[in-house]
Scaffold this motif. Structure first.
Motif, PDB file in Angstrom:
ATOM      1  N   ARG A  57      -4.172   4.751   6.507  1.00  0.00           N
ATOM      2  CA  ARG A  57      -4.468   4.336   5.140  1.00  0.00           C
ATOM      3  C   ARG A  57      -4.785   5.562   4.294  1.00  0.00           C
ATOM      4  O   ARG A  57      -5.306   6.558   4.792  1.00  0.00           O
ATOM      5  CB  ARG A  57      -5.658   3.380   5.106  1.00  0.00           C
ATOM      6  CG  ARG A  57      -5.452   2.091   5.894  1.00  0.00           C
ATOM      7  CD  ARG A  57      -6.742   1.298   5.989  1.00  0.00           C
ATOM      8  NE  ARG A  57      -7.765   2.071   6.689  1.00  0.00           N
ATOM      9  CZ  ARG A  57      -9.073   1.925   6.479  1.00  0.00           C
ATOM     10  NH1 ARG A  57      -9.519   1.066   5.592  1.00  0.00           N
ATOM     11  NH2 ARG A  57      -9.943   2.658   7.158  1.00  0.00           N
ATOM     12  N   PHE A 147     -11.483   2.851  -2.266  1.00  0.00           N
ATOM     13  CA  PHE A 147     -10.745   1.912  -1.435  1.00  0.00           C
ATOM     14  C   PHE A 147      -9.596   2.661  -0.760  1.00  0.00           C
ATOM     15  O   PHE A 147      -9.338   3.833  -1.051  1.00  0.00           O
ATOM     16  CB  PHE A 147     -10.221   0.735  -2.263  1.00  0.00           C
ATOM     17  CG  PHE A 147      -9.253   1.130  -3.348  1.00  0.00           C
ATOM     18  CD1 PHE A 147      -7.883   1.035  -3.145  1.00  0.00           C
ATOM     19  CD2 PHE A 147      -9.714   1.593  -4.579  1.00  0.00           C
ATOM     20  CE1 PHE A 147      -6.991   1.396  -4.147  1.00  0.00           C
ATOM     21  CE2 PHE A 147      -8.827   1.947  -5.584  1.00  0.00           C
ATOM     22  CZ  PHE A 147      -7.463   1.858  -5.369  1.00  0.00           C
ATOM     23  N   ALA A 148      -8.937   1.992   0.167  1.00  0.00           N
ATOM     24  CA  ALA A 148      -7.815   2.601   0.875  1.00  0.00           C
ATOM     25  C   ALA A 148      -6.644   1.634   0.876  1.00  0.00           C
ATOM     26  O   ALA A 148      -6.822   0.419   0.971  1.00  0.00           O
ATOM     27  CB  ALA A 148      -8.215   2.959   2.313  1.00  0.00           C
ATOM     28  N   ILE A 149      -5.431   2.183   0.755  1.00  0.00           N
ATOM     29  CA  ILE A 149      -4.232   1.352   0.807  1.00  0.00           C
ATOM     30  C   ILE A 149      -3.370   1.826   1.973  1.00  0.00           C
ATOM     31  O   ILE A 149      -3.440   2.995   2.378  1.00  0.00           O
ATOM     32  CB  ILE A 149      -3.436   1.381  -0.521  1.00  0.00           C
ATOM     33  CG1 ILE A 149      -2.849   2.761  -0.795  1.00  0.00           C
ATOM     34  CG2 ILE A 149      -4.330   0.974  -1.675  1.00  0.00           C
ATOM     35  CD1 ILE A 149      -1.991   2.784  -2.045  1.00  0.00           C
ATOM     36  N   PRO A 150      -2.579   0.940   2.552  1.00  0.00           N
ATOM     37  CA  PRO A 150      -1.767   1.330   3.710  1.00  0.00           C
ATOM     38  C   PRO A 150      -0.827   2.493   3.368  1.00  0.00           C
ATOM     39  O   PRO A 150      -0.150   2.478   2.335  1.00  0.00           O
ATOM     40  CB  PRO A 150      -0.972   0.058   4.019  1.00  0.00           C
ATOM     41  CG  PRO A 150      -1.783  -1.057   3.444  1.00  0.00           C
ATOM     42  CD  PRO A 150      -2.417  -0.488   2.209  1.00  0.00           C
ATOM     43  N   HIS A 153       2.711   1.541   2.635  1.00  0.00           N
ATOM     44  CA  HIS A 153       3.016   1.115   1.269  1.00  0.00           C
ATOM     45  C   HIS A 153       3.335   2.329   0.393  1.00  0.00           C
ATOM     46  O   HIS A 153       4.335   2.345  -0.329  1.00  0.00           O
ATOM     47  CB  HIS A 153       1.830   0.337   0.706  1.00  0.00           C
ATOM     48  CG  HIS A 153       2.072  -0.233  -0.656  1.00  0.00           C
ATOM     49  ND1 HIS A 153       2.762  -1.406  -0.867  1.00  0.00           N
ATOM     50  CD2 HIS A 153       1.705   0.217  -1.894  1.00  0.00           C
ATOM     51  CE1 HIS A 153       2.812  -1.663  -2.161  1.00  0.00           C
ATOM     52  NE2 HIS A 153       2.184  -0.700  -2.797  1.00  0.00           N
ATOM     53  N   CYS A 154       2.495   3.360   0.476  1.00  0.00           N
ATOM     54  CA  CYS A 154       2.697   4.576  -0.321  1.00  0.00           C
ATOM     55  C   CYS A 154       3.975   5.302   0.076  1.00  0.00           C
ATOM     56  O   CYS A 154       4.604   5.964  -0.758  1.00  0.00           O
ATOM     57  CB  CYS A 154       1.531   5.542  -0.153  1.00  0.00           C
ATOM     58  SG  CYS A 154      -0.071   4.888  -0.562  1.00  0.00           S
ATOM     59  N   ARG A 159       8.834   0.976  -3.340  1.00  0.00           N
ATOM     60  CA  ARG A 159       7.663   0.340  -3.943  1.00  0.00           C
ATOM     61  C   ARG A 159       7.355   0.887  -5.337  1.00  0.00           C
ATOM     62  O   ARG A 159       6.556   0.296  -6.067  1.00  0.00           O
ATOM     63  CB  ARG A 159       6.433   0.565  -3.054  1.00  0.00           C
ATOM     64  CG  ARG A 159       6.555   0.011  -1.655  1.00  0.00           C
ATOM     65  CD  ARG A 159       6.310  -1.474  -1.631  1.00  0.00           C
ATOM     66  NE  ARG A 159       6.284  -1.984  -0.270  1.00  0.00           N
ATOM     67  CZ  ARG A 159       6.021  -3.240   0.032  1.00  0.00           C
ATOM     68  NH1 ARG A 159       5.742  -4.102  -0.935  1.00  0.00           N
ATOM     69  NH2 ARG A 159       6.030  -3.648   1.287  1.00  0.00           N
ATOM     70  N   TRP A 179      -0.352  -2.261  -6.130  1.00  0.00           N
ATOM     71  CA  TRP A 179      -0.830  -2.700  -4.818  1.00  0.00           C
ATOM     72  C   TRP A 179      -1.976  -3.674  -5.041  1.00  0.00           C
ATOM     73  O   TRP A 179      -3.065  -3.297  -5.452  1.00  0.00           O
ATOM     74  CB  TRP A 179      -1.311  -1.518  -3.966  1.00  0.00           C
ATOM     75  CG  TRP A 179      -1.692  -1.950  -2.583  1.00  0.00           C
ATOM     76  CD1 TRP A 179      -0.849  -2.292  -1.572  1.00  0.00           C
ATOM     77  CD2 TRP A 179      -3.012  -2.112  -2.061  1.00  0.00           C
ATOM     78  NE1 TRP A 179      -1.564  -2.666  -0.455  1.00  0.00           N
ATOM     79  CE2 TRP A 179      -2.894  -2.552  -0.731  1.00  0.00           C
ATOM     80  CE3 TRP A 179      -4.288  -1.927  -2.615  1.00  0.00           C
ATOM     81  CZ2 TRP A 179      -3.998  -2.817   0.069  1.00  0.00           C
ATOM     82  CZ3 TRP A 179      -5.382  -2.187  -1.807  1.00  0.00           C
ATOM     83  CH2 TRP A 179      -5.236  -2.627  -0.484  1.00  0.00           C
ATOM     84  N   GLY A 180      -1.708  -4.967  -4.751  1.00  0.00           N
ATOM     85  CA  GLY A 180      -2.716  -5.997  -4.962  1.00  0.00           C
ATOM     86  C   GLY A 180      -3.215  -5.964  -6.396  1.00  0.00           C
ATOM     87  O   GLY A 180      -2.420  -5.922  -7.343  1.00  0.00           O
ATOM     88  N   HIS A 182      -4.619  -3.513  -7.829  1.00  0.00           N
ATOM     89  CA  HIS A 182      -4.669  -2.131  -8.313  1.00  0.00           C
ATOM     90  C   HIS A 182      -3.320  -1.688  -8.872  1.00  0.00           C
ATOM     91  O   HIS A 182      -2.265  -2.054  -8.348  1.00  0.00           O
ATOM     92  CB  HIS A 182      -5.095  -1.192  -7.186  1.00  0.00           C
ATOM     93  CG  HIS A 182      -6.451  -1.504  -6.637  1.00  0.00           C
ATOM     94  ND1 HIS A 182      -7.607  -1.319  -7.358  1.00  0.00           N
ATOM     95  CD2 HIS A 182      -6.840  -2.008  -5.427  1.00  0.00           C
ATOM     96  CE1 HIS A 182      -8.646  -1.683  -6.631  1.00  0.00           C
ATOM     97  NE2 HIS A 182      -8.209  -2.116  -5.464  1.00  0.00           N
TER      98      HIS A 182
END
Length: 201
Positions: A57, A147-150, A153-154, A159, A179-180, A182
């Motif tokens: 993440r 926060f952290a994103i996968p 995804h990045c 995307r 992302w969600g 965000h």
């Protein structure tokens, strides 16, 4: 994305950056590019990839809504360099201040090509991994949320999308990475897209 795959792909991105990766600029997407106003000010951001627990993440922040510059925006931990600082020292210092990253927690892998912002900064992305988890502490008055994103995804170029708006009488285009709830956009999205492109097979 599993930690072993993440490390291999991050290493690929760094190798490509070291083999002639070109600096990027906010202005490269504008219909009528303009030269920078005055000398660029050095800055650095930390791309901290957490490998400590499950899928990899990436750590991000949401700036406080009352700030004068970039209120409420999603950002990587970072800021302008102090006199005598290098990019790594700056990025780690800012991450300590903004999210409470402990000293020694980040294993720095290397630097990605600099990104020139429309606000006059030359931002050096510092790529690092975290092998031990920590409890983030948002900087009071500056950071609203950590926060952290996968990383998966990045790391997917599909995307990202181009959007635009009228700014100072001109159409300005920029990358976004939703992302969600965000909305990652601008220089942060452009830096992350550069990383994503470098991670591809």
């Amino acid at each position: 994305m599993r930690p072993a795959e993440a490390e291999a792909r991050l290493a690929r991105a760094l190798a490509r950056a070291g083999a002639g990766g070109e600096p990027s600029s906010d202005r490269e997407l504008h219909e009528a590019p303009t030269p920078p106003v005055g000398p660029l000010r050095p800055a650095a951001v930390l791309l901290a990839v957490d490998l400590s627990n499950g899928p990899a993440r990436l750590l991000l922040t949401r700036r406080a809504a009352h700030l004068r510059h970039h209120p409420g925006q999603i950002a990587l931990p970072g800021g302008r360099t102090d006199p005598g600082e290098d990019a790594v020292t700056c990025a780690l210092r800012e991450a300590s201040e903004e999210v409470g990253l402990p000293a020694g927690a980040a294993e720095v892998l290397g630097l990605l090509p600099a990104h020139e912002t429309v606000t006059g900064f030359a931002v050096t992305p510092v790529l690092a991994v975290l092998r031990t988890g920590f409890v983030p502490r948002p900087q009071a008055g500056e950071v609203e949320e950590v926060f952290a994103i996968p990383l998966a995804h990045c790391a997917d170029p599909g995307r990202y999308r181009l959007e635009g708006r009228i700014w100072q009488g001109r159409l300005r285009r920029y990358w976004v990475l939703p992302w969600g709830p965000h909305y990652v956009w601008g220089a942060t999205a452009r830096i992350l897209r550069g990383l994503a492109l470098g991670m591809q097979p």
